[in-house]
Motif scaffolding. Structure first.
Motif, PDB file in Angstrom:
ATOM      1  N   SER A  48       0.811  -1.226   0.000  1.00 58.29           N
ATOM      2  CA  SER A  48       0.000   0.000   0.000  1.00 58.29           C
ATOM      3  C   SER A  48       0.841   1.272   0.000  1.00 58.29           C
ATOM      4  O   SER A  48       0.314   2.355  -0.262  1.00 58.29           O
ATOM      5  CB  SER A  48      -0.918   0.015   1.226  1.00 58.29           C
ATOM      6  N   CYS A  49       2.140   1.139   0.332  1.00 56.26           N
ATOM      7  CA  CYS A  49       3.034   2.301   0.499  1.00 56.26           C
ATOM      8  C   CYS A  49       2.537   3.222   1.618  1.00 56.26           C
ATOM      9  O   CYS A  49       2.830   4.422   1.628  1.00 56.26           O
ATOM     10  CB  CYS A  49       3.159   3.084  -0.815  1.00 56.26           C
ATOM     11  N   ASP A  50       1.774   2.664   2.540  1.00 58.46           N
ATOM     12  CA  ASP A  50       1.267   3.408   3.702  1.00 58.46           C
ATOM     13  C   ASP A  50       1.520   2.540   4.935  1.00 58.46           C
ATOM     14  O   ASP A  50       0.991   1.424   5.019  1.00 58.46           O
ATOM     15  CB  ASP A  50      -0.227   3.684   3.530  1.00 58.46           C
ATOM     16  N   PRO A  51       2.303   3.031   5.901  1.00 58.68           N
ATOM     17  CA  PRO A  51       2.680   2.190   7.053  1.00 58.68           C
ATOM     18  C   PRO A  51       1.652   2.160   8.185  1.00 58.68           C
ATOM     19  O   PRO A  51       1.976   1.730   9.297  1.00 58.68           O
ATOM     20  CB  PRO A  51       3.977   2.840   7.522  1.00 58.68           C
ATOM     21  N   TRP A  52       0.397   2.590   7.938  1.00 53.26           N
ATOM     22  CA  TRP A  52      -0.555   2.750   9.041  1.00 53.26           C
ATOM     23  C   TRP A  52      -0.740   1.465   9.842  1.00 53.26           C
ATOM     24  O   TRP A  52      -0.855   1.501  11.076  1.00 53.26           O
ATOM     25  CB  TRP A  52      -1.912   3.241   8.526  1.00 53.26           C
ATOM     26  N   LEU A  53      -0.779   0.312   9.166  1.00 57.00           N
ATOM     27  CA  LEU A  53      -1.021  -0.953   9.865  1.00 57.00           C
ATOM     28  C   LEU A  53       0.127  -1.285  10.809  1.00 57.00           C
ATOM     29  O   LEU A  53      -0.094  -1.619  11.983  1.00 57.00           O
ATOM     30  CB  LEU A  53      -1.208  -2.072   8.839  1.00 57.00           C
ATOM     31  N   VAL A  54       1.353  -1.183  10.325  1.00 56.71           N
ATOM     32  CA  VAL A  54       2.526  -1.455  11.160  1.00 56.71           C
ATOM     33  C   VAL A  54       2.633  -0.422  12.276  1.00 56.71           C
ATOM     34  O   VAL A  54       2.977  -0.757  13.422  1.00 56.71           O
ATOM     35  CB  VAL A  54       3.802  -1.477  10.295  1.00 56.71           C
ATOM     36  N   ASP A  55       2.330   0.837  11.968  1.00 55.41           N
ATOM     37  CA  ASP A  55       2.364   1.883  12.997  1.00 55.41           C
ATOM     38  C   ASP A  55       1.331   1.608  14.089  1.00 55.41           C
ATOM     39  O   ASP A  55       1.624   1.755  15.281  1.00 55.41           O
ATOM     40  CB  ASP A  55       2.094   3.252  12.369  1.00 55.41           C
ATOM     41  N   LEU A  56       0.126   1.211  13.692  1.00 57.32           N
ATOM     42  CA  LEU A  56      -0.915   0.909  14.673  1.00 57.32           C
ATOM     43  C   LEU A  56      -0.480  -0.208  15.605  1.00 57.32           C
ATOM     44  O   LEU A  56      -0.600  -0.097  16.831  1.00 57.32           O
ATOM     45  CB  LEU A  56      -2.214   0.533  13.961  1.00 57.32           C
ATOM     46  N   CYS A  57       0.042  -1.273  15.049  1.00 59.89           N
ATOM     47  CA  CYS A  57       0.463  -2.411  15.874  1.00 59.89           C
ATOM     48  C   CYS A  57       1.644  -2.034  16.764  1.00 59.89           C
ATOM     49  O   CYS A  57       1.694  -2.409  17.937  1.00 59.89           O
ATOM     50  CB  CYS A  57       0.816  -3.595  14.977  1.00 59.89           C
ATOM     51  N   GLY A  58       2.600  -1.279  16.228  1.00 58.78           N
ATOM     52  CA  GLY A  58       3.759  -0.869  17.022  1.00 58.78           C
ATOM     53  C   GLY A  58       3.389   0.068  18.152  1.00 58.78           C
ATOM     54  O   GLY A  58       3.849  -0.101  19.290  1.00 58.78           O
ATOM     55  N   LEU A  59       2.552   1.056  17.869  1.00 59.28           N
ATOM     56  CA  LEU A  59       2.126   2.002  18.905  1.00 59.28           C
ATOM     57  C   LEU A  59       1.312   1.305  19.990  1.00 59.28           C
ATOM     58  O   LEU A  59       1.442   1.615  21.176  1.00 59.28           O
ATOM     59  CB  LEU A  59       1.302   3.130  18.269  1.00 59.28           C
ATOM     60  N   THR A  60       0.483   0.353  19.586  1.00 62.06           N
ATOM     61  CA  THR A  60      -0.327  -0.390  20.561  1.00 62.06           C
ATOM     62  C   THR A  60       0.557  -1.247  21.456  1.00 62.06           C
ATOM     63  O   THR A  60       0.352  -1.317  22.673  1.00 62.06           O
ATOM     64  CB  THR A  60      -1.361  -1.273  19.844  1.00 62.06           C
ATOM     65  N   ASN A  61       1.539  -1.902  20.854  1.00 67.96           N
ATOM     66  CA  ASN A  61       2.454  -2.731  21.651  1.00 67.96           C
ATOM     67  C   ASN A  61       3.219  -1.892  22.661  1.00 67.96           C
ATOM     68  O   ASN A  61       3.403  -2.294  23.818  1.00 67.96           O
ATOM     69  CB  ASN A  61       3.432  -3.462  20.730  1.00 67.96           C
ATOM     70  N   ASP A  62       3.663  -0.707  22.239  1.00 69.89           N
ATOM     71  CA  ASP A  62       4.390   0.182  23.156  1.00 69.89           C
ATOM     72  C   ASP A  62       3.517   0.578  24.334  1.00 69.89           C
ATOM     73  O   ASP A  62       3.953   0.557  25.492  1.00 69.89           O
ATOM     74  CB  ASP A  62       4.852   1.440  22.419  1.00 69.89           C
TER      75      ASP A  62
END
Length: 230
Positions: A109-123
């Motif tokens: 997708s060239c959009d990191p929203w999914l990875v960002d969501l999972c990373g921010l939630t894990n933090d």
């Protein structure tokens, strides 16, 4: 199927995002509400993974893990490994759904929203509440139109500006925020704007949450249709 639970999570997240948006206008965000919203959005993904798991169990002879998480990865090989761990057989037995999940990944997708969501939630879940920072700006309106957005510490010199052929006021803003207007048309309006970002990241909180909600809502609707025909 967990579709009813998913919809409840989305409805609650929508209300929380509206509340967070209101808070952000004053330059603050409740960090606990932000954590809960991120976790609820992430739960939508994992509930969707459980729906896919249920369908796979009826199609795949191999053992499907009892506890699954939504597969994601910054790179294609990371994503494929995640699918293999959580939903083995997805690409072979439900190729249309595999394609949908793959399309959400940043390498597609060239959009990191999914990875960002999972990373921010894990933090937020395992380390500490998400820290945010307010990046104040000013928007200069002339002739009823927004012309320039000015960040903190910026220097601005606007002279000889015309809007629809009308010569506008001269505007000068110093790095310390001192503002001077030399009247010409008397049509200048300067408003202050709060843009709250996750600390150290170029991710503005409210637009990010709104985008996640929109993307997830579309995905779960499409997923439900595909599962009915799989």
């Amino acid at each position: 199927m967990h579709n009813r639970d998913i919809q409840e999570l989305l409805d609650h997240a929508q209300n929380e995002i509206s509340s967070i948006s209101e808070q952000s206008r004053d330059g603050t965000i409740n960090k606990v509400a932000l954590k809960n919203t991120l976790e609820n959005l992430r739960s939508v993904l994992d509930y969707a993974a459980q729906d896919m798991q249920c369908k796979l169990k009826s199609l795949v002879k191999n053992r499907i893990p009892e506890k699954v998480y939504f597969p994601y990865g910054q790179r294609e090989n990371h994503f494929k490994n995640s699918v293999k761990r959580n939903l083995p057989g997805l690409s072979e037995h439900m190729p249309s759904i595999y394609t949908m999940v793959q399309a959400m990944q940043p390498f597609k997708s060239c959009d990191p929203w999914l990875v960002d969501l999972c990373g921010l939630t894990n933090d937020a879940k395992h380390n500490n509440l998400n820290k945010t920072e307010n990046r104040k700006s000013r928007i200069i309106f002339q002739g009823g139109m927004p012309l320039v957005e000015v960040g903190e510490g910026a220097q601005v010199s606007m002279t000889g500006t015309r809007v629809n052929g009308v010569l506008q006021d001269d505007v000068f803003i110093d790095p310390d925020g001192t503002t001077r207007i030399r009247p010409v048309s008397g049509q200048t309006l300067i408003t202050e704007n709060n843009r709250i970002h996750f600390q150290g990241k170029e991710i503005e909180v409210v637009p990010f949450l709104e985008a996640c909600y929109k993307n997830l809502s579309k995905f779960v609707d499409d997923l439900a249709k595909e599962l009915d025909h799989a």
